[in-house]
Design an enzyme around this catalytic site. Sequence first.
Site, PDB file in Angstrom:
ATOM      1  N   LYS A  18       0.827  -1.204   0.000  1.00 61.36           N
ATOM      2  CA  LYS A  18       0.000   0.000   0.000  1.00 61.36           C
ATOM      3  C   LYS A  18       0.866   1.262   0.000  1.00 61.36           C
ATOM      4  CE  LYS A  18      -3.001   0.811   3.567  1.00 61.36           C
ATOM      5  NZ  LYS A  18      -2.834   2.188   4.083  1.00 61.36           N
ATOM      6  N   ASP A 311       1.922  -1.112  11.968  1.00 62.91           N
ATOM      7  CA  ASP A 311       0.632  -1.568  11.430  1.00 62.91           C
ATOM      8  C   ASP A 311       0.355  -3.039  11.752  1.00 62.91           C
ATOM      9  OD1 ASP A 311       0.218   0.943  10.412  1.00 62.91           O
ATOM     10  OD2 ASP A 311       0.884   0.444   8.378  1.00 62.91           O
ATOM     11  N   ARG A 342      -6.185   2.140  17.983  1.00 62.54           N
ATOM     12  CA  ARG A 342      -5.941   0.690  17.913  1.00 62.54           C
ATOM     13  C   ARG A 342      -5.554   0.072  19.251  1.00 62.54           C
ATOM     14  NH1 ARG A 342      -3.181   0.224  11.893  1.00 62.54           N
ATOM     15  NH2 ARG A 342      -5.164   0.297  10.761  1.00 62.54           N
TER      16      ARG A 342
HETATM   17  C1  S3P Z   1       2.456   4.891   6.203  1.00 67.15           C
HETATM   18  C2  S3P Z   1       3.063   5.254   7.373  1.00 67.15           C
HETATM   19  C3  S3P Z   1       2.607   4.827   8.707  1.00 67.15           C
HETATM   20  C4  S3P Z   1       1.648   3.654   8.616  1.00 67.15           C
HETATM   21  C5  S3P Z   1       0.622   3.849   7.545  1.00 67.15           C
HETATM   22  C6  S3P Z   1       1.287   4.006   6.188  1.00 67.15           C
HETATM   23  C7  S3P Z   1       3.014   5.395   4.934  1.00 67.15           C
HETATM   24  O1  S3P Z   1       1.938   5.912   9.309  1.00 67.15           O
HETATM   25  O2  S3P Z   1       1.012   3.436   9.849  1.00 67.15           O
HETATM   26  O3  S3P Z   1      -0.257   2.745   7.489  1.00 67.15           O
HETATM   27  O4  S3P Z   1       2.666   4.841   3.869  1.00 67.15           O
HETATM   28  O5  S3P Z   1       3.798   6.330   4.975  1.00 67.15           O
HETATM   29  P1  S3P Z   1       2.744   7.075  10.086  1.00 67.15           P
HETATM   30  O6  S3P Z   1       3.621   7.726   9.105  1.00 67.15           O
HETATM   31  O7  S3P Z   1       1.714   8.025  10.605  1.00 67.15           O
HETATM   32  O8  S3P Z   1       3.487   6.377  11.171  1.00 67.15           O
END
Ligand code: S3P
Length: 424
Positions: A18, A311, A342
């Site tokens: 993702k 995550d 969470r």
């Molecule tokens: C992500 C960063 C993380 C993660 C999120 C996706 C990203 O969040 O929890 O699902 O793609 O940069 P944070 O940057 O807020 O830690």
Amino acid sequence: MKKLSVRLKGEMKVPGDKSISHRAVMLGSIAHGKTVIDGLLTGDDCISTIDCFRKLGVEIHLDGDHVEINGKGLEGLQEPNQVLNVGNSGTTIRLMLGILSSLPFHTTVIGDDSIAKRPMGRVTIPLKEMGAKIDGREEGKFTPLAIRGGGLKGIDYISSVASAQVKSAILLAGLFANGNTSVSEPEASRDHTERMLQEFGGFVETDGLKKSIRGKQTLKGANINVPGDISSAAFFLVAGSIIPDSEIRIKNVGMNPTRTGILDILTKMGADIMIHNENDKVMEPYADITVRYSNLKGVEISGDIIPRLIDEIPILALAATQAEGVTVIKDAEELKVKETNRIDTVVNELRKLGANIEATEDGMKIYGKSNLHGAEVNSHGDHRIGMMLAIASCLASGDTHIQNSEAITISYPGFFEQLEELKK
Ligand code: S3P
């Protein structure tokens, strides 16, 4: 009566990563020339990113998981005549705010009820310092947000949170600003933006936890292959470890070291995990992973590993309910500002299934090993909570009903079909 859990066996591939998918669409949209992406995640979150950039005038062709973008550079983006709606996607809104801050026109950004609760000040404050005009609820700390960008100047920013979304928003704004921009974080967060910027001909300098970018760079279109999402594979890595007699081989899983904390912790818990066919000669390394059922033991999860598995904490909490002894999760207050809080959702939903788990200020404590039983549970619209509960239901006696399970399509279309396939 105790239902026997059905063992999971087989070979599978999880959908594209993702984080990498969002970035490929975004960088392709602001680069010059053609970008081709293979293996894109077509979950709701990435579709929101595509939809926002189409509204900004970018030509994006999507055919299954194959994407072609005709990039015309940042200058090619046009003032949209509609609101940009990011749906449930925190990555879309935070990274896109970095790009919108460079655009010399007006945009408005909204999202769903979960996005409305998530803190945006962590990106709007530094972006305003760079010169973007951003207004919104509570002085631009929450959606809806209105942005009028352009004419940015570089800053040196020290972030109080280890967040790839904050780091990436600032680096993306810095890409088109005057002068240099740097961002330092307390612990290393995922580095997909930095890696991908290089792939598009950009340049980011790393000095420990400080990343710097020179302004006024031009990106060139690129060919991107998206590996499988280790955060999605995590559900099957844990399922294979805790459901007796299981053996699952997951092919083509992203192995970026800023994301593999789940493998380190499962191994420390005593999981039987084997890594094969590793390819680390590419922008984003990947490998096949085999997991077999084994007896787990409780561990402490804290410190700088947290951003490397943030995550995966919901599914690790389920693993801990099946581990001998206590698992303590600390330093994870960031969990409170994810798609749901969470800490609360994991504790409340797992308790309904009979887990012995308690919330703490910055994490949780789980006492194993518990016999889980079926119950009425709720994802609360959080995809990762929904998938964790679906794996828990494979182990629980009796029937489990998951309310709002459709949220799973946010990151994992086809999740239930693949789970059923492994039960055959
Ligand atoms: C992500 C960063 C993380 C993660 C999120 C996706 C990203 O969040 O929890 O699902 O793609 O940069 P944070 O940057 O807020 O830690």
